[in-house]
Scaffold this active site. Structure first.
Site, PDB file in Angstrom:
ATOM      1  N   LYS A 237       0.827  -1.198   0.000  1.00 52.87           N
ATOM      2  CA  LYS A 237       0.000   0.000   0.000  1.00 52.87           C
ATOM      3  C   LYS A 237       0.874   1.265   0.000  1.00 52.87           C
ATOM      4  O   LYS A 237       2.046   1.254   0.402  1.00 52.87           O
ATOM      5  CB  LYS A 237      -0.930  -0.003   1.215  1.00 52.87           C
ATOM      6  CG  LYS A 237      -2.027  -1.075   1.169  1.00 52.87           C
ATOM      7  CD  LYS A 237      -3.089  -0.729   0.141  1.00 52.87           C
ATOM      8  CE  LYS A 237      -4.202  -1.772   0.047  1.00 52.87           C
ATOM      9  NZ  LYS A 237      -5.161  -1.696   1.150  1.00 52.87           N
ATOM     10  N   ARG A 271      -4.095 -10.093   3.696  1.00 52.24           N
ATOM     11  CA  ARG A 271      -4.203 -10.087   2.229  1.00 52.24           C
ATOM     12  C   ARG A 271      -2.886  -9.564   1.665  1.00 52.24           C
ATOM     13  O   ARG A 271      -2.561  -8.389   1.833  1.00 52.24           O
ATOM     14  CB  ARG A 271      -5.375  -9.207   1.800  1.00 52.24           C
ATOM     15  CG  ARG A 271      -5.657  -9.180   0.304  1.00 52.24           C
ATOM     16  CD  ARG A 271      -6.854  -8.269   0.022  1.00 52.24           C
ATOM     17  NE  ARG A 271      -7.231  -8.278  -1.377  1.00 52.24           N
ATOM     18  CZ  ARG A 271      -6.746  -7.455  -2.303  1.00 52.24           C
ATOM     19  NH1 ARG A 271      -5.812  -6.563  -1.957  1.00 52.24           N
ATOM     20  NH2 ARG A 271      -7.163  -7.516  -3.554  1.00 52.24           N
TER      21      ARG A 271
END
Length: 301
Positions: A237, A271
């Site tokens: 991210k 994830r």
């Protein structure tokens, strides 16, 4: 006690009973589930279309399962802005992957979609989880899940799917995210979905800046205290890249560091893109936390 200087209440861990997700049973007191990311899009955030071809997407799912992933998360539409993807296009991207993987493996298959029709067709094809990063934007989503045996991931986000939120503002991001998720849980349960088929995801980076995502990571135990399995989707991210000055493709170490903090705070589903490294990290965390025995013991015996 209350009043100035009062200490915050201690958050007691809540046991989550073993539950069936897809074709597997998970005891989150003893196991952290690894969710692999497989994007069947030409413009995905991380792999830039490496698994867009059907055979490559299926092979990536099966390879992830062989590498130790508990489930694979298949997406046909990026979260952010980009070219319009019609429902028919999304179905053509996702459903054949689900069918092929379900025929070849018992790995849990989740589909990352905000569209109720895509969810319905994916479940019929063999998906056991719908990962709705929009937080139930489609009013038909609850009914589709309620009429199935599938598990639903409820994620915090602020804007309609595929739109941007350039400068999100929060008074207290963790409190507001937790309140939002509780509201989504209430809506799901009211629509007929049992609590034992719900998972929550605070949505790192989704309509949040880097400081918001860091705060969510530091205080993830407050999301875990909601009482449902918590999914942490931190892999590669932007909050990681901005925190350590690393571009996409150079964020594995930072992603694993964020994963360790999230699991230590109670996340039980992670994830991630790099499955082998994630599985090793998760198995080590489980051993340290006393959730599993060492694979073997020889040292100093």
């Amino acid at each position: 006690m209350d009043g100035p200087g009062a200490q915050p209440a201690v958050l007691e861990p809540r046991r989550i009973e073993p539950r069936r997700i897809g074709r597997r049973v998970f005891d989150f007191d003893r196991h952290v589930a690894v969710m692999a990311v497989v994007n069947r899009t030409p413009d995905s955030f991380f792999d830039r279309g490496a698994t867009f071809a059907l055979d490559r997407a299926v092979a990536a799912c099966l390879r992830a399962a062989e590498d130790g992933a508990d489930w694979v998360d298949v997406g046909g539409v990026p979260f952010g802005r980009g070219p319009v993807v019609t429902v028919d296009e999304e179905l053509d991207r996702v459903v054949p992957v689900v069918e092929a993987v379900a025929a070849a493996s018992d790995v849990v298959i989740s589909v990352d979609t905000h569209n109720a029709e895509v969810a319905r067709r994916s479940i019929a094809a063999g998906a056991g989880v719908i990962n709705d990063t929009s937080g139930l934007w489609d009013p038909d989503m609850v009914g589709v899940i309620a009429d199935s045996d599938a598990t639903l991931v409820l994620t915090h986000s602020l804007q309609p799917p595929r739109s941007s939120h350039p400068s999100p503002q929060y008074g207290d991001v963790v409190t507001e995210v937790a309140d939002y998720l509780r509201g989504r849980i209430d809506a799901a349960v009211a629509g007929g979905i049992p609590l034992e088929r719900l998972i929550v995801d605070p949505g790192h980076d989704l309509n949040k800046n880097t400081r918001h995502s860091l705060e969510l990571t530091r205080r993830l135990d407050e999301i875990v205290a909601i009482g449902l399995p918590t999914l942490a989707a931190v892999s590669n991210k932007d909050f990681i890249g901005e925190s350590i000055d690393r571009e996409r493709g150079e964020r594995l170490a930072g992603s694993l560091a964020a994963l360790v903090v999230c699991v230590s705070k109670g996340a039980r589903i992670v994830r991630m893109h790099d499955v082998p490294a994630t599985v090793d990290a998760v198995r080590m965390i489980e051993a340290i936390l006393g959730m599993r025995e060492p694979a073997w013991e020889k040292h100093n015996l």
